[in-house]
Design a protein around this motif. Structure first.
Motif, short mmCIF file in Angstrom:
data_model
loop_
_atom_site.label_atom_id
_atom_site.label_comp_id
_atom_site.label_asym_id
_atom_site.label_seq_id
_atom_site.Cartn_x
_atom_site.Cartn_y
_atom_site.Cartn_z
N UNK A 151 0.31 1.24 -4.20
CA UNK A 151 -0.65 1.45 -3.11
C UNK A 151 -0.93 2.93 -2.92
N UNK A 152 -0.13 3.77 -3.57
CA UNK A 152 -0.39 5.21 -3.53
C UNK A 152 -0.07 5.78 -4.91
N UNK A 153 -0.56 6.96 -5.14
CA UNK A 153 -0.32 7.63 -6.42
C UNK A 153 1.16 7.87 -6.64
N UNK B 250 -8.14 -2.26 -6.65
CA UNK B 250 -8.34 -3.58 -6.05
C UNK B 250 -7.49 -3.74 -4.80
N UNK B 251 -7.62 -4.88 -4.17
CA UNK B 251 -6.90 -5.19 -2.94
C UNK B 251 -5.48 -5.66 -3.24
N UNK C 96 -5.49 -0.67 -0.73
CA UNK C 96 -6.08 -0.59 -2.07
C UNK C 96 -5.02 -0.13 -3.06
N UNK C 97 -4.99 -0.80 -4.21
CA UNK C 97 -4.02 -0.45 -5.23
C UNK C 97 -4.71 -0.04 -6.52
N UNK D 154 -7.25 8.66 -0.59
CA UNK D 154 -6.88 8.96 0.80
C UNK D 154 -5.47 8.45 1.08
N UNK D 155 -5.22 7.19 0.74
CA UNK D 155 -3.89 6.62 0.98
C UNK D 155 -2.81 7.48 0.32
#
Lengths: 444, 508, 508, 444
Positions: free
Chosen positions: B491-493, A298-299, A284-285, A102-103
């Motif tokens: 944190x993102x692709x 993970x966070x 989330x990474x 989603x991110x």
């Protein structure tokens, strides 16, 4: 089991509670229902509601009726996602991945490298963006255009009080865009952030973004832009006109209106430590695992959060709106680049069609001249009718008219905020126009 | 499944779904959309979303769902303080009704009488359960409810002209971090009380802490330890005497329903998490509802509007006055969760709710009894009955074997189970927090206990098995070294591609 | 999950759900239920069902669902002849509507106009797709449609006074077993034609087979081999000349939509499985629909009632006359699947349906091309293009390595894939039958092909891995020795307990 | 891909088909709809239907409205079960287990050791039971009471023609039970089976089961009993009064009516080879695996089936109604022994309450005297109104009246078959009675 723990009665279980605090009577609640009684009871209550799938709905104002692909519902109704919560990256690998995706998907839409696990709603996202700016700049003032949704402003105001001050910038009464002179007059070294929206609450496209951001940066303030993400297939992503923090609401991306229960806020920034470390949210990474080529999740920078640091953390974190984040991810995967462009174009065309036809009705006009997306303010003053009266009569025709702005913006008289999306067919719009024409005519 | 990241499913030209388009006649009438957008605001390149057919999108997310351990799928007692209970399936079916899902929050009240009646009736039920006088369902989590309460504390003192003076809020270390964090968001200085040696909040420390600077006192009871503070009324009296507001974190009220209430304990406000005690699901972490109740005196400060019943039996939305803190969340909160909680209460009635409390406490004490028999496990503080949960410790096991509580939670995955350790800081060393609720049977608890026993045995005999877990999870052990490094975190692709591509190129 | 059999979840006194009960006033009025049952008919002991709480029942079945490989979850191309295609999620959502689920089949037609319109419109669409003149949706599977067709054949000849004389039905060995079986159910003698050396049905054999005893000829085209019989019109002419009825098994018509039709090939009847070509789901094996179409001449024989449109634009149910075979299934068939198929056709239109056929054939020929490159695999009969599926053979691989097609299908489970071998008898030795449909992408097919290649390599290098599969399935290799032994087979849990208890006692 | 297989155009793919057989035009079908258009189109069609959850429904006659636990829907809507088909015991372990459990649960309800994977409906189950009896006995005649549902009789008759003959036994015109004298007169060495039902189509409880079975066994015929399984919490299972084969419909056990799409037939027998080997259906059995204590599942005596033997197999097998079998298993797991007893008792009490109140209406009476379960025949002849007229007026009141029997049983004049189940509350029944009273009064 009682015996096994050495007790003889259920009442003993609560011996730790003094009698003086115990409720000495049975609670006064309706008798218990079995499943069938409950279903009939709830269904009979819900049957009193009239809903947007049977009615023709032109209400928007922060909660919008859009097309929802069936796959979105299938996924967010899955037992596993509905009942999961806070598992670890191993047994909940799927949840972590779905939220990371989603991110990542939203990041493409807003063209930024960092997106958070979603927060409550746009208003919360804007509030946090402003507080982030406050911490980054060490300043206390945030500037908002007068055209921000009054309810949103109330939420921001409560969330920022007393740590930050909110001040309003006037808007141009003809175009609805920000009054740059007023902005200039209010910019100073106290200003942490300038916040504006695209499209705004009143539907207006703010095309002075680059100038506004430039002015903000001129005093070393942060430029924050709130966006309706469903516009981003066709509207420029704010980073390209200078936004440092982007926020908005995910509800248009696959969530049912649910009487306002479909909202979910997002925040996006560049991948810079000074921004990332100010997020209160979980992020989330993606990480490698022991096995070559395998992904884990993970966070990121967990130590920022109030989970880790309590009051020393960044604002606070807790349950927010994760399921809607997953759903928005599903939505973006399904629509893809072409779908997002198409849906944006369709909204523009249909809303402009509606405006064109509505403007032909005697006594009905558009309040603002500027470019708009999806929503627009209709001025009914010349019909001699109140919006309340018009909406009452529309409801008799099976139509929910636009949101009445007369209480929130008394200076404009009888105006209403109409929302037209891709779900409205030409015949729906023609039906609205015919109904309004007939209502307006009887009064003139 | 060895499921790729969704971007890897991209195949140029595929479409997942075609959104509704524009009729030709409409397009003729208004021209193309681009022309309606100011030039500076036209997006020049389409967002770089993947292009994927619908079947593949569905398959991908179904597989991810199977890789997620919902409470429907396991004995979910390991997320203590979170009250993971059985989610009655009927409630999930009831909310999937267009008369719920397709309601717009600004519909005329006459078109949503059923919805408003549900809000109103739940308000009545919550009042009875808590002894409070009015509820708002706007806060959409416990944290947001706490923020709203801290906001009310501020508004209250401001209204009395003491806003400037009263700048401290007192909490306890065994309360949820959000109590402190939300008060800090509202600009308060936080005073955190540590417990006495038996694990009770320390009355003497409270007495020392209160002053004319005290704005409020926020606490859970029982706290995360499951220990009920029987002197709570003295605590609230002390705070009131100092002029502070007492507010009660009842996120988890599962052991107390029908037994004792916020009112009798002297609180001015409380909130319940409908997604905990009241059986609304957690949904991977929201949306949710923190139902916020206040006494009559504080009602003017609640966020608005509130649902009321007018003289004609019509439900209306009543705006709050100038004293109100305004709003904390858009619209009316998470209405579908309000409906779920209402349905749950209606399915149980007064006796059913009390049964919940009793069985939850019974289950917890059974579990407590059994876990203390496991080698290496203990439950710090006072010996004896706990209410609905217990914070345990693997300190002894860890000292004796080197196996940590994090190792054990990873190993639990291999049994199709899991637990959560505890909030930071780890006051209780090597913590784990279990809360069985009323939903799980003795056999379920025994299954869980056996898994812990098994792992304890392993720790003492072959600790490597535990330390190298998980062994049969979806994925293998993560390399978490990048997560705190700004240069490496992804944190993102798109960030992942940017940060790893140079590395990939170096390797060539 | 290592999930027990549901009876093992029994705990005395647990309840899964409480059904609606009797109001006290009703009970007072009529007394207890027992008194209303004749003494001889009162059940003396309650059924020995397990007693299980709702949460455990749900958890159990959710886990079983996760242990089931629906086509939503994998590249489902291995059930050739079954046409496993993507089930559009929207259709599944559309049928979950009380205006569909809560309809009673005997409601007055005025209260079900929407439902009848769907039946009627689907009938129209099916007529266009097939060239037939009338459809019944009563048959609830392909087999039931075949039975209905065989019944019509009989009724037709009976009506012409030739029922006694015409007692043979001709089919082919590469057609579905139900063609022969249902004709036999209707009392027919079966003549089965074997193909010529190229795999085509043999026209000479047919000419030899027809006679004044010929009642009918039933065939699929293409058959299971995927080979299209281009001389089909000559076949139907031969049968017609002999006085027989020609009926067409179009259970799977996936490669032919919009390309060619039953009518032009000379058939008198055909059926389509809505759960195959028309994207209704298989649901673990029904309920389903075999949509049965006939020419005008045979329409009086269809089971009734049929949906018609009266002069006032009102949809009505029209009973069939005395010639009708009566009924083959209760009520109107599986209405929700009729709705699904209608929705699917509406979502595609004429061009979309033709696209389906073309892409399905393209996918199949790509797969065919690739599989022939795998060591040990072949596709018997004529070289060259197949339509929507191919029956392949591992004969060479089996001869060379000893690994059988059954071994390979078990090994496929380890890749999260599977295939089905073929109907018996195995005319094609060591068969496997693949049908990719239009739903799967090139990458999906490549994934499947790679798995087969991988297994072929294993067979040639380490055959034991294949022969001992599955290795990572939910369960290990079954001991199937009891399944054909009346003394040992256990078709229910109670039978299992009876048959294994003595053994268990012996062991003690 | 085209290139890879050596083609240059999509049209070449169908070269195997002669041009003379090709359709030389585009099919004449409505234009394609996108997902949103489709949803609106279908929803608008369905909106024309009036349904049993909004209406008060007293129609039964083989498709009954019962309480459906939400968990039943949750399970049968699971993607995995919806889209699975014919996998092997390994990758579809869950499907095999769920169906084996269904067989086992139903076996307890009917008190037999063998139950099949479900077939289409009660009528098919009865047809197959009769054909099984024919094969077992080598005889051609089956006897059915005249009170069997005419539609069911039509299905049985078609399925048995020409292999077996169906003959009818008269029923007692006062009690509705089988006329044993007529049965005796028709029993002979040609009779393969006597079939009867409990409760019958007209709701009547046939309490002469032991005598009927005894008479059948006296000529070495098979006794077949059709049952409504929801009665078996309170009614004696047929094996205890001599039934050799039991059949019936699963629809009451958790299936929505679905306009008749919820039917599923079951067959049960003792665990004797001569019965088991005559089933055409798949029968799933439990087996050990390589691993001690683990269960696996497989097909019992697969070689019986037409899958294995084509026309030499037992009748035919194919797709039937597996999902409803799984659902019935979920239903029985949820209800348990107490639930099945309660639901049976509730149905008896409520249906008797309805009869008592209806009988008080002038002109309205019960057609038969015998004991009944759930359904009963109401005689309206003395009201002077036709059932069609009464039902039309009931529909105006939001009520679906009982099934009109006047066409099927003209000799009874104006009678209707009413169905009352556990879903009808006292106030529902009182509402029906009041409506009928008012209708009957206006005519008298």
């Amino acid at each position: 089991m009682l015996k096994e723990i050495g007790l003889t009665s259920m009442d003993q279980l609560h011996d730790a509670i003094p009698d003086s605090l115990k409720l000495d009577r049975r609670m006064n609640l309706p008798p218990a229902m079995n499943e069938y009684e409950l279903r009939r009871h709830i269904d009979s209550l819900l049957a009193k509601n009239k809903h947007g799938a049977d009615y023709l709905n032109f209400l928007g104002a922060g909660c919008w009726q859009h097309f929802i692909p069936a796959v979105c519902d299938e996924i967010n109704q899955r037992s596993e996602f509905v009942t999961a919560y806070a598992g670890e990256p191993y047994e909940d690998h799927g949840r972590f991945q779905a939220l990371f995706e989603y991110q990542s998907l939203l990041a493409e839409l807003v063209d930024m490298d960092v997106v958070n696990v979603p927060t409550f709603d746009w208003a919360q996202a804007a509030s946090t963006a402003i507080r982030m700016a406050g911490r980054i700049t060490g300043r206390k003032t945030a500037l908002l255009p007068r055209s921000v949704d009054p309810d949103k402003a109330a939420i921001i105001s409560n969330y920022c009080t007393p740590v930050m001050d909110i001040q309003f910038i006037e808007i141009d009464q003809v175009t609805g865009r920000m009054d740059l002179d007023d902005l200039r007059s209010k910019l100073s070294d106290d200003v942490a952030a300038v916040y504006f929206e695209n499209p705004g609450y009143l539907g207006i496209i703010e095309d002075q973004g680059a100038e506004i951001s430039g002015l903000a940066h001129g005093v070393n303030a942060v430029s924050i832009v709130g966006v309706d993400p469903i516009s981003l297939g066709v509207l420029e992503p704010p980073g390209r006109y200078g936004a440092d923090i982007i926020c908005g609401d995910l509800q248009p991306l696959g969530m049912h209106m649910n009487y306002g229960g479909g909202q979910a806020g997002f925040i996006a920034t560049r991948d810079e430590e000074k921004y990332v470390m100010e997020y209160p949210s979980r992020l989330f990474g993606i990480v490698p695992t022991e096995v070559e080529g395998e992904y884990g999740f993970g966070d990121v920078a967990y130590e920022r959060t109030s989970f880790a640091l309590r009051e020393k953390g960044k604002e606070s974190v807790g349950t927010q709106t994760a399921l809607w984040g997953i759903t928005a991810g599903v939505y973006l995967s399904l629509l893809g680049p072409a779908g997002m462009q198409e849906v944006g174009s369709t909204i523009i065309q249909k809303s402009h069609y509606a405006v064109k036809k509505l403007s032909d009705i005697p006594g009905v006009s558009l309040r603002f001249e500027g470019a708009f997306f999806k929503e627009f303010v209709v001025d009914f003053n010349d019909t001699g009718l109140s919006v309340a009266e018009i909406n009452r009569r529309l409801m008799e025709e099976g139509i929910f008219g636009g949101k009445d702005l007369s209480a929130g913006y008394p200076e404009w008289g009888q105006c209403a905020l109409y929302c037209v999306t891709e779900i409205h067919t030409q015949s729906d719009l023609d039906r609205l126009v015919a109904a309004l024409r007939s209502i307006a005519c009887t009064s003139l | 499944w060895d499921e790729p990241v969704i971007f890897e499913l991209h195949r140029s030209g595929e479409r997942g779904v075609i959104p509704p388009g524009t009729e030709a006649a409409v397009a003729t009438e208004v021209g193309c959309a681009e022309d309606r957008i100011p030039a500076s605001m036209r997006r020049s390149t389409a967002p770089a979303l993947p292009e994927i057919g619908q079947a593949k999108v569905l398959r991908h997310y179904l597989r991810l769902s199977q890789e997620t351990l919902g409470s429907d799928l396991n004995v979910e007692i390991g997320q203590g303080t979170c009250t993971m209970k059985y989610i009655p399936r009927i409630n999930e079916m009831l909310i999937r009704n267009p008369r719920m899902t397709e309601l717009h929050p600004f519909q005329d009240v006459d078109s949503v009488q059923g919805m408003l009646q549900i809000f109103y009736n739940l308000d009545l039920a919550m009042r009875e359960i808590s002894g409070m006088d009015a509820f708002s369902f706007q806060p959409s989590s416990g944290t947001q409810a706490l923020l709203a309460m801290a906001s009310i504390v501020r508004a209250y003192h401001d209204a009395r002209g003491e806003g400037g003076q009263r700048d401290e809020i007192i909490t306890t270390i065994f309360s949820h971090p959000s109590q402190a964090a939300t008060a800090a968001v509202k600009g308060y200085k936080i005073i955190t009380l540590h417990p006495d040696e038996d694990g009770f909040p320390d009355l003497e420390k409270l007495k020392n802490a209160v002053s004319e600077r005290t704005a409020g006192f926020v606490v859970a009871n029982p706290e995360d330890t499951g220990i009920y503070n029987h002197r709570i009324r003295e605590f609230t009296d002390v705070v009131h005497a100092a002029g502070g507001i007492c507010y009660y974190d009842q996120a988890n009220a599962n052991g107390l329903l029908g037994i004792t209430r916020a009112k009798e304990a002297g609180f001015d406000m409380c909130f319940f998490n409908l997604h905990k005690t009241f059986a609304a699901p957690h949904m991977c972490g929201g949306p949710a509802t923190g139902a916020l109740g206040v006494t009559e005196e504080l009602k003017p400060f609640l966020p608005g509007p509130l649902v009321d019943l007018d003289a004609n039996g019509r439900y209306v939305l009543k705006e709050q006055g100038a004293s109100s803190i305004g709003k904390v969340r858009s619209f009316h909160g998470v209405a579908q969760t309000v409906l779920r909680a209402y349905a749950w209460i209606m399915s149980l009635g007064a006796e059913g709710l009390k049964d919940v409390a009793q069985i939850a406490v019974l289950n917890n004490n059974y579990l407590y009894h059994k876990i203390l028999q496991i080698r290496g496990a203990s439950a710090p503080y006072i010996k004896g009955r706990r209410l609905e949960q217990v914070r345990y410790s693997w300190k002894q096991l860890s000292d004796e074997t080197g196996v940590t509580t994090e190792d054990i939670t990873r190993r639990m995955c291999d049994f199709g189970l899991h637990y959560w350790t505890s909030h930071h800081p780890y006051i209780v060393p090597q913590p784990f927090t279990l809360e069985p609720t009323e939903s799980y049977s003795k056999e379920d608890l025994d299954e869980y206990i056996q898994a812990l026993e098994h792992i304890s045995n392993e720790a003492y005999t072959q600790p490597e098995i535990v330390k190298s877990a998980p062994h049969s999870s979806t994925v293998h052990r993560n390399d978490e070294s990048s997560l705190d490094d700004p240069k490496q975190w992804c944190i993102t692709w798109r960030a992942y591609l940017k940060k790893t591509e140079p590395k990939l190129q170096e390797q060539k």
